[in-house]
Design a protein around this motif. Structure first.
Motif, PDB file in Angstrom:
ATOM      1  N   VAL A  18      -3.828   0.961  53.119  1.00  0.00           N
ATOM      2  CA  VAL A  18      -3.679  -0.498  52.872  1.00  0.00           C
ATOM      3  C   VAL A  18      -3.819  -1.352  53.846  1.00  0.00           C
ATOM      4  O   VAL A  18      -3.459  -1.077  55.074  1.00  0.00           O
ATOM      5  N   GLY A  19      -4.396  -2.336  53.711  1.00  0.00           N
ATOM      6  CA  GLY A  19      -4.691  -3.358  55.040  1.00  0.00           C
ATOM      7  C   GLY A  19      -4.236  -4.448  54.760  1.00  0.00           C
ATOM      8  O   GLY A  19      -4.148  -5.062  53.432  1.00  0.00           O
ATOM      9  N   SER A  20      -4.306  -5.566  55.591  1.00  0.00           N
ATOM     10  CA  SER A  20      -3.969  -6.877  55.548  1.00  0.00           C
ATOM     11  C   SER A  20      -5.133  -7.741  55.431  1.00  0.00           C
ATOM     12  O   SER A  20      -6.058  -7.601  55.887  1.00  0.00           O
ATOM     13  N   SER A  21      -5.134  -8.857  54.472  1.00  0.00           N
ATOM     14  CA  SER A  21      -6.031  -9.636  54.335  1.00  0.00           C
ATOM     15  C   SER A  21      -6.417 -10.172  55.777  1.00  0.00           C
ATOM     16  O   SER A  21      -7.683 -10.967  55.911  1.00  0.00           O
ATOM     17  N   LEU A  22      -5.726 -10.330  56.718  1.00  0.00           N
ATOM     18  CA  LEU A  22      -6.103 -10.913  57.841  1.00  0.00           C
ATOM     19  C   LEU A  22      -7.288 -10.093  58.375  1.00  0.00           C
ATOM     20  O   LEU A  22      -7.789 -10.729  59.571  1.00  0.00           O
ATOM     21  N   LEU A  23      -7.633  -9.093  58.116  1.00  0.00           N
ATOM     22  CA  LEU A  23      -8.865  -8.457  58.655  1.00  0.00           C
ATOM     23  C   LEU A  23      -9.934  -9.132  58.328  1.00  0.00           C
ATOM     24  O   LEU A  23     -11.306  -9.047  58.800  1.00  0.00           O
TER      25      LEU A  23
END
Ligand SMILES: Cc1cc2nc3c(=O)[nH]c(=O)nc-3n(C[C@H](O)[C@H](O)[C@H](O)COP(=O)(O)OP(=O)(O)OC[C@H]3O[C@@H](n4cnc5c(N)ncnc54)[C@H](O)[C@@H]3O)c2cc1C
Ligand SMILES: Cc1ncc(C[n+]2csc(CCOP(=O)(O)OP(=O)(O)O)c2C)c(N)n1
Ligand code: SF4
Ligand code: SF4
Ligand code: SF4
Ligand SMILES: [Mg+2]
Lengths: 547, 339
Positions: A18-23
């Motif tokens: 799971v990643g953050s949209s900040l990427l």
């Protein structure tokens, strides 16, 4: 089938972490970027002394009156005086006039000026530079120049022919508009910074004094002292006085000659001041005769109104043609849209015991005669954009140079001359100060400002105005001064309302903390412009990206 | 000295009062969550909503306020729609709260289930929110929503109303206003756009369930919106808030005008802001500076055709709707009434 054991490291159906949209740097979508800027508020733009009004109102809004006062003092050394006699061009330009009424800038300035005198706030002189400046004239231009030169650290001496400093603020503007305690205290504050004032010292030979004392540079601001006269056919049975002399005599408590039925000839503020002075000195009847129509007379509307309240009569569109005994012959004038009033050939008479001419003043340029390079045109001394005359190191300002002839303009001239002189003394070029783009009304989003009517300053009762020289217009108290300051919309300059920080759908504004304003996160800002649209004061601008 | 009028001396005036997001002159307790430096940013940067998306803005406003109100004890169930799609292109997400996405039409039911589970586990301090677009709420999710209301489950349902199915390309929903152009309404003819006298008002239907709290809010009035979310989190049982969220893409408006258009909708009477408790209307947000309906419509290409001479009857109907709202909800302040 293999019997190898498959180790499940992730829960079923999840193959990626799971990643953050900040990427996801959405800033690449942008074709325009928002930028913060300070636009020039129209009040500041209009102030002839160049005050940063929006900034000092900002401190007053927070109740930090001393910081507010110090911000005024960056430009203008006489706030208590200006808060009384300034014609407040700032209020005329204030964007709030287009919403309800102008911010009462002048009344807040006066409150702050008085607050400084009450608490004895003082300004410091700059580090000594060893340079010596000579100033001729202790009117507002001379005082302002001296003050600013002291702040730069220069040694300053003013020479003035009058017994007291202040120029026309003292010898022209009557006490009921400008109480002398306040003027004296503001002048003393400048003296306390080390400015020397040589009174009763008329200067006729500038160069001699300059050489004798080793002054490095000169600022001359002798104002316009001699009354203009027009010739009127007269049998000389009633006295013919001039306005500046009458007002000066009133100040130094010499007989003014104002008695009986007084006629003042002229339509400017000086004429109104003579009329109102005559009422206070017990004249039977006071009439101001004006060549122009009431609407076009140069005196300010509020002064005319106050004069009328006190019993001054105004007779407009009349020229005085002849005086025989107590009888003046007046010619009716005809108003016309685009030109000077025209004679009508119709005459009438008017009874008077004394007549005062209030038709403006000339500059006595005699003391400049011997100085090479100084250019006088139409009786007025010419200066460049740095307030320097044709002679190197020789500056001039105030009423004697092309000017609106107000206290405020004179203070502005003094400031500008001091800045130029400071550069000149340091052998640097005097550069014009760059101005920001104007924060005009269309740059604002006024929805956000609460409705707030202007505060009315208390006024002295008419009976007391007619019988003495007590100050007519009262002061604001702390509560309503702060209220009035808070009516300011802070045009063009962020007042930290947090709107941009709040309304960004992309959370692309960083709040830096009280007093530190905000920053855009250009990595994510999509350039939608909501922040710019919703900034109440027009402190955000959208600029195209280079793509 | 003549005295100043009493009223003038007493006026409490804070430059922009509570109209802006923050105000350095206000005391802390009157400031909005969105003005704080440490706000939760429940919906963070990097999401893929269009420029100027009202829904992204409304969701951050609402969820941040709910986080403050619950001390961060919050779970959300999200319906399919733009909100879900733009926040969470797998495996990234812009949400910084625990959330679940199940289907387009069942967010209310999922939320009811979570609330029941929390109760069973004795963790009733954990509060539950369901959120969805107008399509997911007023159309496909309507049965589940009504069930949640009917059982008075401890769920706050927030509907972000952008007046059409935006995620799939601007199809009409039962929240699309009359005359508005969508991909599934008549492009030409005597009555272009959505037909009048169709659709429904879910806030009023929610009130008919006699649930403890119902409100409408708008992205232009943050103070009002945060107040309503905070109030909703202060009570238990089923609650419903509808937030008006302009959509630049679907409405044909400038991205920079999103907040402005929301303000115009409310100030023209097109979108009334009100609150209700236990089925009774308890308050309305009065119009502050009334503007003509036309000014609101002119900002949006979806209404462009109503300004053509042969569609004047449509314009008239839209004006009549605003006038009716103003009367029905008593939206105008009386003289001297404080706003
Ligand atoms: C009746 C009247 C009312 C006014 N009201 C207002 C008002 O309300 N608001 C406003 O903004 N403006 C007003 N003005 C205009 C304002 O007063 C002048 O524009 C301003 O004072 C000019 O400043 P200054 O420093 O150039 O000259 P001045 O104020 O005239 O000062 C010049 C100084 O130089 C001295 N001096 C002159 N010659 C010599 C010499 N040879 N040697 C030494 N010293 C010398 C004089 O004694 C004087 O002190 C008014 C003017 C008058 C006449
Ligand atoms: C059962 C079902 N039918 C259709 C869809 C396709 N679909 C996904 S989002 C959406 C529209 C959502 O509209 P709305 O709820 O108003 O949210 P918005 O995108 O406008 O915010 C549709 C039709 C789906 N995901 N599931
Ligand atoms: S509202 Fe304030 S900043 Fe704007 S013009 Fe008036 S005084 Fe200046
Ligand atoms: S509101 Fe946000 S995304 Fe839009 S221009 Fe401003 S900073 Fe950029
Ligand atoms: S919106 Fe408010 S906080 Fe942002 S720049 Fe403008 S005045 Fe400053
Ligand atoms: Mg929708």
């Amino acid at each position: 089938m293999s019997d190898k054991v498959v180790v499940q490291t992730k829960p079923f159906a999840i193959t990626l972490d799971v990643g953050s949209s900040l990427l996801n740097k959405t800033g690449t979508w942008r074709t325009e970027r928002p930028v913060y800027l300070d636009r020039l508020p129209p009040c500041n733009h209009a102030c002839p002394a160049g005050e940063n009004i929006q900034a000092w109102l900002g401190y007053a809004e927070e109740g930090d009156y001393e910081a507010a006062w110090r911000k005024i003092m960056d430009d203008n050394p006489l706030p208590a005086t200006m808060g009384r006699v300034c014609y407040h061009a700032c209020e005329g330009a204030c964007n709030r006039t287009q919403l309800d009424q102008a911010v009462g800038i002048n009344s807040v300035e006066r409150f702050l000026g008085d607050q400084a005198l009450r608490y004895g706030w003082q300004m410091d002189a700059g580090e000594p530079t060893g340079k010596k400046a000579m100033i001729v004239g202790a009117g507002p231009a001379g005082l302002s120049c001296a003050y600013h030169l002291r702040r730069y650290g220069h040694d300053v001496t003013i020479f003035d022919s009058s017994p007291k400093a202040g120029g026309m603020i003292r010898y022209g503007i009557p006490k009921y508009r400008m109480p002398r305690e306040k003027l004296n205290a503001e002048i003393e504050r400048i003296q306390a910074m080390g400015v020397k004032i040589e009174l009763n010292t008329r200067v006729d030979d500038i160069q001699a004094i300059r050489e004798r004392n080793g002054f490095d540079s000169v600022f001359i601001a002798i104002g316009a002292q001699s009354a203009k006269h027009i010739e009127i056919e007269s049998d000389e049975s009633i006295p013919m006085l001039d306005a500046v002399q009458v007002l000066r005599n009133s100040e130094i408590e010499e007989p003014t000659g104002l008695r009986g039925r007084v006629v003042v000839y002229g339509g400017g503020n000086t004429a109104i001041d003579v009329g109102r002075t005559a009422i206070r000195l017990g004249a039977i009847e006071v009439t101001v005769i004006v060549l122009e129509s009431r609407a076009k007379m140069p005196a300010h509307e509020f002064e005319v109104k106050e004069a009328l309240e006190e019993g001054v009569r105004i007779v407009d569109l009349r020229a005085v043609r002849k005086i025989e005994g107590n009888t003046l012959t007046l010619e009716r004038m005809v108003d016309s849209a685009d030109q000077w009033p025209q004679p009508s050939g119709q005459f009438e008479t008017f009874e008077a015991d004394v007549m005062v001419q209030a038709l403006g003043q000339n500059v006595e340029t005699g003391l400049l005669d011997g100085i090479p390079g100084v250019v006088v045109e139409g009786g007025i001394v010419q200066v460049d954009h740095c307030m320097m005359t044709g002679t190197d190191g020789f500056f001039a300002g105030g009423d004697m140079v092309p000017s609106q002839r107000t206290v405020t303009t004179s203070i502005g001239h003094g400031k500008k001359a001091a800045r130029s002189m400071d550069s000149w003394l340091r052998k640097e070029k005097c550069l014009p100060v760059e101005k920001h783009e104007l924060a005009s009304f269309d740059k604002l989003n006024t929805w956000y400002y609460s409705d707030a009517p202007r505060t009315i300053r208390p006024m002295l009762d008419v009976v007391r105005r007619q019988s003495g020289f007590a100050e007519v217009v009262g002061n604001l108290d702390e509560g309503n001064a702060q209220y009035e300051a808070r009516r300011c919309m802070s045009c063009g300059n962020c007042f930290e309302c947090d709107n941009c920080y709040g309304v960004c759908p992309d959370n692309s504004v960083t709040k830096l903390g009280p007093g530190k304003r905000f920053e855009f996160k250009y990595d994510y800002c999509k350039g939608c412009a909501i922040c710019a649209t919703e900034c109440p004061c027009g402190a955000i601008k959208m600029v195209p990206e280079d793509i | 000295m003549t005295q100043l009028p009493e009223s003038q001396q007493k006026v409490k005036f804070y430059q922009t009062g509570t109209l802006t997001v923050g105000n350095r002159l206000l005391d802390e307790e009157h400031r909005n969550v969105q003005a704080t430096m440490d706000r939760s940013n429940s919906l963070d940067s990097g999401h893929r909503a269009c420029q100027g998306c009202g829904e992204a803005l409304g969701a951050r406003f609402a969820i941040d306020a709910a986080i403050r109100a619950t001390g961060n004890q919050l779970i959300a169930a999200n319906a399919t729609g733009c909100l879900e799609v733009f926040t969470t292109p797998y495996p990234e997400t812009a949400w910084s709260i625990p959330w679940i996405h199940s289907l387009f039409g069942n967010a209310a039911a999922v939320a009811s289930g979570i609330a029941a589970a929390m109760k069973a586990k004795g963790r009733e301090e954990v509060r539950v929110i369901a959120q969805g677009g107008d399509g997911g709420t007023t159309d496909i999710g309507f049965g589940c929503l009504s069930g949640t209301f009917d059982r008075n489950d401890d769920v706050l349902y927030i509907c972000y109303n952008n007046q059409a199915y935006m995620n799939t390309g601007v199809q009409r929903s039962s929240a699309t206003p009359g005359a508005a152009r969508t991909a599934t309404t008549m492009p030409v003819g005597a009555e272009p756009g959505n037909a009048f006298n169709t659709g429904k008002s879910v806030p009023l239907i929610a009130m008919a369930h006699n649930i403890p709290y119902v409100a409408t809010a708008s992205v232009h009035d943050l103070h009002d919106l945060e107040m309503k979310v905070t109030k909703a989190m202060g009570v238990h049982g089923a609650r419903y808030i509808e937030v008006f969220v302009p959509c630049p893409l679907g409405w044909g408006s400038k991205p920079g005008d999103t907040v402005k258009i929301a303000r115009m909708a409310v100030e023209s009477g097109m979108y009334p802001l009100f609150e209700a408790a236990d089925g009774e209307l308890t308050g309305v947000t009065k119009i502050r500076r009334r503007i003509p309906v036309d000014d609101y419509l002119k900002q949006q290409r979806r209404f462009a055709h109503v300004f053509k001479p042969n569609n004047a009857h449509q314009l008239e109907q839209l004006r009549a709707i605003a006038a009716h709202n103003i009367k029905r909800f008593d939206l105008l302040a009386r003289d001297g009434e404080e706003l």
